[in-house]
Design a protein around this motif. Sequence first.
Motif, short mmCIF file in Angstrom:
data_model
loop_
_atom_site.label_atom_id
_atom_site.label_comp_id
_atom_site.label_asym_id
_atom_site.label_seq_id
_atom_site.Cartn_x
_atom_site.Cartn_y
_atom_site.Cartn_z
N LEU A 193 0.83 -1.20 0.00
CA LEU A 193 0.00 0.00 0.00
C LEU A 193 0.87 1.26 0.00
O LEU A 193 0.62 2.20 -0.76
N MET A 194 1.88 1.30 0.85
CA MET A 194 2.71 2.49 0.95
C MET A 194 3.56 2.69 -0.31
O MET A 194 3.73 3.82 -0.77
N LEU A 195 4.07 1.61 -0.85
CA LEU A 195 4.87 1.71 -2.08
C LEU A 195 4.01 1.99 -3.30
O LEU A 195 4.48 2.55 -4.29
N GLY A 196 2.74 1.60 -3.23
CA GLY A 196 1.85 1.75 -4.39
C GLY A 196 1.00 2.99 -4.39
O GLY A 196 0.31 3.27 -5.38
N TYR A 282 12.39 -5.15 7.62
CA TYR A 282 12.45 -5.80 6.31
C TYR A 282 13.48 -5.15 5.38
O TYR A 282 14.16 -5.83 4.61
N SER A 283 13.59 -3.82 5.44
CA SER A 283 14.52 -3.15 4.52
C SER A 283 15.97 -3.48 4.85
O SER A 283 16.82 -3.50 3.96
N SER A 284 16.25 -3.76 6.14
CA SER A 284 17.63 -4.11 6.52
C SER A 284 18.06 -5.43 5.90
O SER A 284 19.26 -5.73 5.82
N LEU A 285 17.10 -6.23 5.45
CA LEU A 285 17.42 -7.53 4.85
C LEU A 285 17.87 -7.39 3.39
O LEU A 285 18.52 -8.30 2.86
N ILE A 286 17.55 -6.26 2.76
CA ILE A 286 17.86 -6.12 1.33
C ILE A 286 18.94 -5.09 1.04
O ILE A 286 19.51 -5.07 -0.04
N THR A 287 19.22 -4.19 1.99
CA THR A 287 20.25 -3.18 1.75
C THR A 287 20.89 -2.75 3.06
O THR A 287 20.20 -2.46 4.03
N ASN A 288 22.21 -2.74 3.10
CA ASN A 288 22.94 -2.24 4.26
C ASN A 288 23.44 -0.82 4.01
O ASN A 288 24.00 -0.19 4.90
N LEU A 289 23.25 -0.36 2.77
CA LEU A 289 23.80 0.94 2.38
C LEU A 289 22.80 2.07 2.54
O LEU A 289 23.19 3.24 2.58
N LYS A 290 21.54 1.74 2.60
CA LYS A 290 20.50 2.78 2.68
C LYS A 290 19.69 2.60 3.95
O LYS A 290 19.29 1.49 4.29
N LYS A 291 19.44 3.72 4.64
CA LYS A 291 18.56 3.70 5.81
C LYS A 291 17.15 4.00 5.32
O LYS A 291 16.82 5.12 4.96
N ILE A 292 16.33 2.96 5.26
CA ILE A 292 14.99 3.08 4.68
C ILE A 292 13.96 3.29 5.78
O ILE A 292 13.90 2.56 6.76
N THR A 293 13.15 4.32 5.61
CA THR A 293 12.06 4.65 6.53
C THR A 293 10.77 4.70 5.72
O THR A 293 10.80 4.70 4.48
N PRO A 294 9.62 4.77 6.37
CA PRO A 294 8.37 4.93 5.62
C PRO A 294 8.39 6.13 4.68
O PRO A 294 7.82 6.08 3.59
N HIS A 295 9.06 7.21 5.09
CA HIS A 295 9.11 8.39 4.22
C HIS A 295 9.94 8.11 2.96
O HIS A 295 9.67 8.68 1.90
N LYS A 296 10.92 7.21 3.08
CA LYS A 296 11.73 6.85 1.90
C LYS A 296 10.88 6.05 0.91
O LYS A 296 11.09 6.13 -0.29
N LEU A 297 9.91 5.30 1.43
CA LEU A 297 8.99 4.58 0.53
C LEU A 297 8.14 5.59 -0.23
O LEU A 297 7.82 5.40 -1.41
N ARG A 298 7.80 6.67 0.44
CA ARG A 298 7.03 7.75 -0.19
C ARG A 298 7.85 8.42 -1.30
O ARG A 298 7.34 8.72 -2.38
N SER A 299 9.14 8.63 -1.02
CA SER A 299 10.04 9.21 -2.02
C SER A 299 10.19 8.27 -3.22
O SER A 299 10.26 8.71 -4.36
N THR A 300 10.24 6.98 -2.92
CA THR A 300 10.34 5.98 -3.99
C THR A 300 9.13 6.06 -4.90
O THR A 300 9.25 6.05 -6.14
N TYR A 301 7.95 6.17 -4.31
CA TYR A 301 6.72 6.26 -5.10
C TYR A 301 6.70 7.56 -5.92
O TYR A 301 6.35 7.54 -7.11
N GLY A 302 7.10 8.68 -5.29
CA GLY A 302 7.09 9.96 -6.00
C GLY A 302 7.99 9.94 -7.22
O GLY A 302 7.62 10.44 -8.29
N THR A 303 9.17 9.35 -7.06
CA THR A 303 10.11 9.26 -8.18
C THR A 303 9.55 8.38 -9.29
O THR A 303 9.61 8.72 -10.47
N SER A 304 9.00 7.23 -8.92
CA SER A 304 8.46 6.29 -9.91
C SER A 304 7.29 6.91 -10.67
O SER A 304 7.17 6.75 -11.88
N LEU A 305 6.42 7.62 -9.95
CA LEU A 305 5.27 8.24 -10.59
C LEU A 305 5.69 9.32 -11.58
O LEU A 305 5.14 9.42 -12.68
#
Length: 351
Positions: A193-196, A282-305
């Motif tokens: 939901l948050m990513l979409g 969950y995000s710590s399982l896929i990347t050690n280089l990025k500190k992922i927060t709920p707001h970063k998911l929002r940024s991901t969606y904004g960029t993709s859109l």
Amino acid sequence: MATQRNYHDQVIVDNNLKLRELLKSLPAFCGEFFRGIEPTTSSRTRIAYGYDLSVFFNYLKSNNPKLKNVNIHDITLDVLDKVTATDIEEYLDYLKFYIDSDGKEHTNKECGIKRKLGCLRTLYKFFYKKEKISTNPASIVDMPKIHEKEIVRLDADEVGNLLDEVETGDKLTDNQKYFHEKTKIRDVAILTLMLGTGIRVSECVGIDIGDVDFKNSGIKIRRKGGNETVVYFGREVEEALLDYIEERKHIIAVTGHENALFLSLQKKRMSVRSVENLVKKYSSLITNLKKITPHKLRSTYGTSLYKETGDIYLVADVLGHKDVNTTRKHYAAIEDERRRKARNAVKLRKD
């Protein structure tokens, strides 16, 4: 019988109660200030101002010999007229690092200092406009310059990997896997939901079951500032929500949380902190280089859109940004990608 409020209305009530407690330890004139700004500010802003003013008046008491034996609640309004611009600049420097009365260390970076100066400006402007003070030193103190940070977001493959990890839980510890079996469907629904949709974490936890409209593929949410709007979701979000709602039908929530869509293992509405911890896990399982927060998911969606539509105003509208310049941060990576492509656009010699 107690009235059952929705999440957002309850947050406002809770914040108002917190502010009443804060006012007991602030100068008495602050009550007039908070009543005056109530129509134009959110309860969250007023709480932040309350904490900021507490720091300011504690600083004044500690650094002004004339206030040493005065209870903060008894500080009078004329004290504001005795504070100079230099005093405020020294206070802002103090905020970079200080130790409170409980021995706890505090630090403030540019954003924190800017917010605290903004609070003082609002306080001084309010009483200066009402002609209850004759000076306004806060207005002539320069705001700290905010240095823009790189916007952190997930790449397309990282989004897929994240959702895969939420579904399988392969990399979780044995203890985590035990709880994962109980929350997997819920967690997939939240992350999808948050990513979409790009909704904020506070908007996500505030969703009630009745807010979801599968007929029109929309969810009613309450934005910052209290405005209600509908965000629309695609097929992947729909499937994840349907799976979870089927499971949710069989969960009997704690009294007062019956309407909440997303429930914790304690069968209460999930909190902002619990979703933040979920994303971190969950995000710590896929990347050690990025500190992922709920707001970063929002940024991901904004960029993709923006990448898919090229319409910055549409992105601003969907994300609920009042200022399109806020939205521009979300497509900085796209512009950088265009600049990289431009490096080979001009040929200096013919092949």
